[in-house]
Design a protein around this motif. Structure first.
Motif, PDB file in Angstrom:
ATOM      1  N   ASP A  67       0.768  -1.143  -0.014  1.00  0.00           N
ATOM      2  CA  ASP A  67      -0.199  -0.120  -0.063  1.00  0.00           C
ATOM      3  C   ASP A  67       0.877   1.320   0.039  1.00  0.00           C
ATOM      4  O   ASP A  67       0.349   2.395  -0.723  1.00  0.00           O
ATOM      5  N   ALA A  68       1.983   1.549   0.822  1.00  0.00           N
ATOM      6  CA  ALA A  68       2.803   2.375   0.828  1.00  0.00           C
ATOM      7  C   ALA A  68       3.296   2.633  -0.644  1.00  0.00           C
ATOM      8  O   ALA A  68       3.419   3.981  -0.980  1.00  0.00           O
ATOM      9  N   ARG A  69       3.721   1.623  -0.938  1.00  0.00           N
ATOM     10  CA  ARG A  69       4.453   1.906  -2.279  1.00  0.00           C
ATOM     11  C   ARG A  69       3.451   2.258  -3.504  1.00  0.00           C
ATOM     12  O   ARG A  69       3.992   3.064  -4.186  1.00  0.00           O
ATOM     13  N   ALA A  70       2.400   1.752  -3.429  1.00  0.00           N
ATOM     14  CA  ALA A  70       1.227   2.159  -4.431  1.00  0.00           C
ATOM     15  C   ALA A  70       1.052   3.590  -4.160  1.00  0.00           C
ATOM     16  O   ALA A  70       0.853   4.332  -5.355  1.00  0.00           O
ATOM     17  N   MET A  71       0.875   4.059  -2.965  1.00  0.00           N
ATOM     18  CA  MET A  71       0.549   5.237  -2.891  1.00  0.00           C
ATOM     19  C   MET A  71       1.547   6.263  -3.316  1.00  0.00           C
ATOM     20  O   MET A  71       1.297   7.465  -4.013  1.00  0.00           O
ATOM     21  N   VAL A  72       2.877   6.017  -3.071  1.00  0.00           N
ATOM     22  CA  VAL A  72       4.082   6.869  -3.583  1.00  0.00           C
ATOM     23  C   VAL A  72       3.814   6.803  -5.264  1.00  0.00           C
ATOM     24  O   VAL A  72       3.975   7.623  -5.604  1.00  0.00           O
ATOM     25  N   TYR A  73       3.867   5.592  -5.554  1.00  0.00           N
ATOM     26  CA  TYR A  73       3.957   5.563  -7.092  1.00  0.00           C
ATOM     27  C   TYR A  73       2.774   6.285  -7.734  1.00  0.00           C
ATOM     28  O   TYR A  73       3.080   6.880  -8.641  1.00  0.00           O
ATOM     29  N   TYR A  74       1.769   6.184  -7.225  1.00  0.00           N
ATOM     30  CA  TYR A  74       0.443   7.061  -7.728  1.00  0.00           C
ATOM     31  C   TYR A  74       0.847   8.432  -7.588  1.00  0.00           C
ATOM     32  O   TYR A  74       0.571   9.056  -8.792  1.00  0.00           O
ATOM     33  N   LEU A  75       1.089   8.904  -6.569  1.00  0.00           N
ATOM     34  CA  LEU A  75       1.303  10.305  -6.564  1.00  0.00           C
ATOM     35  C   LEU A  75       2.562  10.882  -7.098  1.00  0.00           C
ATOM     36  O   LEU A  75       2.623  12.062  -7.601  1.00  0.00           O
ATOM     37  N   HIS A  76       3.496  10.012  -7.153  1.00  0.00           N
ATOM     38  CA  HIS A  76       4.799  10.410  -7.962  1.00  0.00           C
ATOM     39  C   HIS A  76       4.258  10.620  -9.258  1.00  0.00           C
ATOM     40  O   HIS A  76       4.811  11.488 -10.259  1.00  0.00           O
ATOM     41  N   ALA A  77       3.537   9.578 -10.104  1.00  0.00           N
ATOM     42  CA  ALA A  77       3.059   9.617 -11.654  1.00  0.00           C
ATOM     43  C   ALA A  77       2.412  10.672 -11.692  1.00  0.00           C
ATOM     44  O   ALA A  77       2.416  11.263 -13.017  1.00  0.00           O
ATOM     45  N   LEU A  78       1.770  11.378 -10.974  1.00  0.00           N
ATOM     46  CA  LEU A  78       0.793  12.523 -11.219  1.00  0.00           C
ATOM     47  C   LEU A  78       1.646  13.795 -10.696  1.00  0.00           C
ATOM     48  O   LEU A  78       1.196  14.788 -10.869  1.00  0.00           O
ATOM     49  N   GLY A  79       3.005  13.663 -10.376  1.00  0.00           N
ATOM     50  CA  GLY A  79       3.666  14.758 -10.046  1.00  0.00           C
ATOM     51  C   GLY A  79       3.414  15.517  -8.626  1.00  0.00           C
ATOM     52  O   GLY A  79       3.854  16.669  -8.634  1.00  0.00           O
ATOM     53  N   PHE A  80       2.874  14.731  -7.812  1.00  0.00           N
ATOM     54  CA  PHE A  80       2.616  15.374  -6.450  1.00  0.00           C
ATOM     55  C   PHE A  80       3.685  15.164  -5.400  1.00  0.00           C
ATOM     56  O   PHE A  80       3.514  15.601  -4.412  1.00  0.00           O
ATOM     57  N   MET A  81       4.602  14.179  -5.669  1.00  0.00           N
ATOM     58  CA  MET A  81       5.426  14.004  -4.549  1.00  0.00           C
ATOM     59  C   MET A  81       6.570  12.893  -5.077  1.00  0.00           C
ATOM     60  O   MET A  81       6.571  12.468  -6.202  1.00  0.00           O
ATOM     61  N   PRO A  82       7.797  13.424  -4.575  1.00  0.00           N
ATOM     62  CA  PRO A  82       9.175  12.729  -5.051  1.00  0.00           C
ATOM     63  C   PRO A  82       8.768  11.048  -4.639  1.00  0.00           C
ATOM     64  O   PRO A  82       7.984  10.570  -3.926  1.00  0.00           O
ATOM     65  N   SER A  83       9.752  10.274  -5.420  1.00  0.00           N
ATOM     66  CA  SER A  83       9.738   8.731  -5.026  1.00  0.00           C
ATOM     67  C   SER A  83      11.011   8.474  -4.265  1.00  0.00           C
ATOM     68  O   SER A  83      11.931   9.136  -4.516  1.00  0.00           O
ATOM     69  N   GLY A  84      11.136   7.214  -3.904  1.00  0.00           N
ATOM     70  CA  GLY A  84      12.212   6.740  -3.311  1.00  0.00           C
ATOM     71  C   GLY A  84      11.925   5.908  -2.282  1.00  0.00           C
ATOM     72  O   GLY A  84      11.118   6.057  -1.603  1.00  0.00           O
ATOM     73  N   PRO A  85      12.919   4.886  -1.661  1.00  0.00           N
ATOM     74  CA  PRO A  85      12.789   4.242  -0.366  1.00  0.00           C
ATOM     75  C   PRO A  85      12.472   5.214   0.708  1.00  0.00           C
ATOM     76  O   PRO A  85      11.730   4.716   1.538  1.00  0.00           O
ATOM     77  N   VAL A  86      13.132   6.182   0.884  1.00  0.00           N
ATOM     78  CA  VAL A  86      12.798   7.028   2.105  1.00  0.00           C
ATOM     79  C   VAL A  86      11.336   7.560   2.251  1.00  0.00           C
ATOM     80  O   VAL A  86      10.781   7.450   3.286  1.00  0.00           O
TER      81      VAL A  86
END
Length: 153
Positions: free
Chosen positions: A68-87
């Motif tokens: 779930d956490a990775r999915a949320m980061v992936y989704y928001l990063h794909a839309l340009g709302f947040m950076p991505s990465g392990p941290v």
């Protein structure tokens, strides 16, 4: 949209506010009834393909895998709302498990898929919204910028 119309009727309210998919709903309610005020914050309106969907299969896969956490980061990063990465993913994971807001967000992650599909089904050139007769305030977020004291006065 029917639910929103029912609530307006039941409460006698003549105002509606919506964010993201709720903003799309608010605009479509305004197409069906005259209101005193419509406020749509970053409505999920797709104008000529403006809502990207290439990220959707991977997002669904991550959810199915329980990531779930990775999915949320992936989704928001794909839309340009947040950076991505392990941290970032670790921070989101902690938020989703240790805060009430994070748990609430985690619960609604699966709704993103259906909401995006509906938004894409309502794809248009934007002309349909020109028929809204109610006053509409469209809001959007952005990166904060520094303002001088003079600008604030």
């Amino acid at each position: 949209m029917t639910d929103a119309l029912d609530v307006l009727t039941e409460t006698g309210s003549r105002q509606i506010f919506g964010h993201s998919y709720g903003g799309l709903v608010a605009l479509h309610v305004a197409l069906r009834t005259d209101l005193d005020r419509v406020i749509a914050y970053e409505p999920a309106v797709s104008i000529d393909g403006s809502l990207p969907t290439a990220w959707l299969p991977r997002y669904e896969q991550l959810l199915a895998e329980g990531r779930d956490a990775r999915a949320m980061v992936y989704y928001l990063h794909a839309l340009g709302f947040m950076p991505s990465g392990p941290v970032v993913t670790a921070a989101v994971w902690a938020m989703q498990r240790f805060t009430a807001e994070g748990r609430a967000i985690r619960e609604v992650l699966p709704t993103v898929v259906r909401e995006l599909i509906v938004a894409r089904e309502m794809e248009s050139d934007g002309g349909r919204y020109a028929t809204i007769t109610s006053p509409v305030l469209l809001l959007g977020g952005g990166a904060p910028r520094r303002t001088s004291r003079r600008e604030c006065l």
